[in-house]
Design an enzyme around this catalytic site. Structure first.
Site, PDB file in Angstrom:
ATOM      1  N   TYR A  79      33.826  35.186  53.608  1.00 37.64           N
ATOM      2  CA  TYR A  79      33.456  36.022  52.451  1.00 37.64           C
ATOM      3  C   TYR A  79      32.844  35.175  51.346  1.00 37.64           C
ATOM      4  CZ  TYR A  79      37.412  34.211  49.803  1.00 37.64           C
ATOM      5  OH  TYR A  79      38.276  33.382  49.128  1.00 37.64           O
ATOM      6  N   PHE A  89      32.867  33.201  42.186  1.00 39.20           N
ATOM      7  CA  PHE A  89      34.170  32.644  41.821  1.00 39.20           C
ATOM      8  C   PHE A  89      34.900  32.053  43.033  1.00 39.20           C
ATOM      9  CE2 PHE A  89      35.050  37.142  42.719  1.00 39.20           C
ATOM     10  CZ  PHE A  89      36.112  37.052  43.613  1.00 39.20           C
ATOM     11  N   ASP A  90      34.463  32.392  44.249  1.00 35.73           N
ATOM     12  CA  ASP A  90      35.128  31.828  45.435  1.00 35.73           C
ATOM     13  C   ASP A  90      34.253  32.103  46.668  1.00 35.73           C
ATOM     14  OD1 ASP A  90      36.992  30.502  46.930  1.00 35.73           O
ATOM     15  OD2 ASP A  90      38.396  32.187  47.083  1.00 35.73           O
ATOM     16  N   PHE A 116      32.892  41.515  46.748  1.00 33.98           N
ATOM     17  CA  PHE A 116      33.061  40.687  47.972  1.00 33.98           C
ATOM     18  C   PHE A 116      32.009  41.070  49.018  1.00 33.98           C
ATOM     19  CE2 PHE A 116      37.305  40.653  46.127  1.00 33.98           C
ATOM     20  CZ  PHE A 116      37.677  39.331  46.256  1.00 33.98           C
TER      21      PHE A 116
END
Length: 564
Positions: free
Chosen positions: A52, A62-63, A125
């Site tokens: 993801y 952010f990730d 996401f």
């Protein structure tokens, strides 16, 4: 999540616009790629692996699992994920891609994550599902193809040779035996393989193709393997079983065709001529005597050939067709042979026995017909006329006197025919018919002759047409009684003190006509008389003098005295 709910959410998404959904009560799901084949959807309690990217509304990341170089593995619906992700992943297929919009109350709420996710943040996401499994899963085996004939299947402790392509559940390849140009060779059920493969190979036939899907707990589990197989990965193997055997196997025989009449079977020490096709268990041809147009010739039971063939040829009949299946420990073992027989390969020989014999074999004589009242039979030095048909034991015709229209003529014991035929013509009556089986050491031997293969056993059908009593070896003419006194004077018909060829010929013919002697039997008596004259005309001047004329018995006696 039910498909109807997803459709409703997607409708709301279309109405509000993906970029600005406004206040959300639930996760917004955009299934922007759905694979054509979906064998399984994520359900509560399933273990999953996925990649993801996580961003905010403005696109700031952010990730990302991609940045960490590792997929995420977890369980759906047990509270280990944020609620929005738990909901958004349900119903996904392997290789499906989704955009998820997670409102704050289903993400990290009013608290956020210090230094990473601010309070009340809506999360975006982009997810791709890579793997799905459940602790209750079992091995999934699909037979892709299977040979029509399968006499035996893989069992525990068997040694197998197989090709495979290995992929992750999303299709990512991690290994292939084909790329190594070599089968994977191992024992089954002895712990040398992952548990799922140990189980998945059981019951396979040689030549069978299977798809085997192995859940992680029957594969490499939480640790994965190397850099190609991540932790908690389901594995998909496409397997082709090339061959298998058991170390306890012996030679397996299949009698394809056995002649009705089998008077004799091959034993140790026999010399066998046979044709063969040699294949691997998957049908790959590695050798053939037919391609060389020449039989394979060898002794059996003496270690000249591989042990399995030594055993497999025992008890064959002439003309028999037999399949000999040989495990590697009775063939070429772990090393194989050349570039055509791999290590640990099971070999299959389809054999056709042409003939066999033993070096101690005599001529085999079968009397087909013998006239009644047969009192006179052939002896050594007799002159015989006979018809014959000559063939190999497989029926291949070689020669026949009938092709020439006349019988064959020969003096027995004069080394004019092969030894076995000479023996087979002895003690025959005129009109008698025989079948002779002549081993090569009494025929044309290892080298053969024009039209006759080396080491071939020959079959003759012979019929004796006539015979004439012969003369002892070395003689061209013998007297029936004592020779005339004053032989030279009687032979010198015109009494001129010399005997020319015509005078000599007239005298000999008169002796034969009056029954006083006989010539060596021949189809050309004139040549025999000419040879006699030549032997007596010692200075080759065209006439015989009294000093030159000598009986053979006198010549032999002189030789004895000379030796003494």
């Amino acid at each position: 999540m039910a498909l109807g709910s997803l459709v409703l959410l997607l409708s709301l998404l279309g109405a509000l616009g993906l970029g600005d959904p406004g206040p959300l009560e639930d996760v917004v799901i955009d299934r922007y790629y759905i694979p054509k084949i979906c064998l399984r959807e994520v359900q509560m309690g399933d273990f999953i692996r996925y990649h993801y990217n996580g961003t905010f509304k403005d696109g700031k990341k952010f990730d990302s699992s991609y940045d960490r170089g590792a997929t995420v593995a977890g369980v759906v619906g047990v509270g280990r994920l944020i609620t929005g992700m738990d909901r958004g992943l349900q119903g996904m297929c392997v290789n499906e891609r989704r955009h998820l919009i997670v409102p704050p109350h289903l993400g990290y709420g009013s608290i956020g994550v210090a230094g990473l996710i601010p309070p009340d943040a809506t999360l975006y996401f982009d997810v791709v599902m890579l793997d799905i499994w459940n602790k209750n899963d079992k091995l999934q085996i699909t037979t892709l193809s299977k040979p029509e004939h399968c006499n035996r299947t893989v069992e525990n402790s068997d040694f197998v040779r197989y090709h495979y392509n290995g992929t992750l559940l999303d299709g990512t390849p991690f290994d292939s035996s084909y790329s190594k140009d070599s089968t994977y060779d191992t024992y089954v059920g002895t712990g040398w393989l992952i548990k799922g493969m140990d189980q998945g190979l059981l019951g396979m036939c040689a030549g069978e193709k299977r798809s085997i899907i192995i859940p992680p707990f029957l594969a490499y589990g939480e640790k994965g393997y190397g850099t190609m197989i991540p932790p908690q990965a389901s594995l998909v193997f496409s397997v082709l079983l090339v061959d298998f055997h058991n170390p306890k196997d012996g030679v397996f025989l299949e009698h394809l065709e056995v002649p009705e009449s089998c008077k004799r079977r091959a034993v140790t020490g026999d010399f066998v001529r046979y044709h063969y096709n040699g294949t691997l268990m998957d049908g790959t041809l590695f050798d053939s005597s037919y391609s060389r147009n020449h039989t394979y010739n060898t002794y059996i039971g003496k270690g000249y050939i591989i042990p399995g063939m030594d055993q497999g040829l025992q008890g064959v009949c002439m003309g028999e067709r037999r399949r000999v299946v040989i495990p590697p420990h009775l063939a070429y073992g772990e090393n194989g042979a050349g570039n055509k027989i791999p290590g640990s390969a099971v070999l299959i020989f389809d054999v056709h026995i042409i003939d066999f014999h033993n070096p101690a074999d005599p001529v085999e004589i079968e009397t087909v017909y013998r006239p009644e009242g047969c009192n006179v039979t052939t002896r050594d030095r007799d002159f015989v006329r006979y018809h014959y048909n000559c063939s190999l034991l497989d029926g291949t015709k070689l020669f026949s006197s009938h092709d020439y229209g006349n019988p064959q003529e020969v003096t027995l014991g004069a080394n004019k025919v092969i030894e076995g035929l000479n023996s087979g013509l002895l003690n025959m009556c005129a009109g008698e018919r025989r079948v002779l089986i002549i081993p090569p050491h009494l025929g044309h031997g290892e080298s053969g002759a024009r039209g006759v293969p080396g080491s071939a056993v020959l079959r003759f059908e012979v019929e004796l047409i006539s015979m004439e009593e012969g003369v002892p070896e070395g003689y061209l003419f013998i007297w029936h009684g004592d020779p005339p006194e004053n032989l030279y004077e009687q032979m010198d018909l015109n009494k001129d003190g010399q005997i020319p060829a015509d005078e000599f010929s007239t005298f000999i013919k008169t002796q034969v006509a009056e029954g006083k002697g006989r010539l060596m039997p021949s189809s050309d008596p004139e040549k025999v008389i000419a040879d006699m004259f030549g032997n007596q005309d010692r200075n080759q001047d065209g006439k015989i003098t009294a000093e030159e004329l000598k009986l053979k018995s006198d010549e032999d006696q002189e030789k004895i005295h000379e030796e003494l």
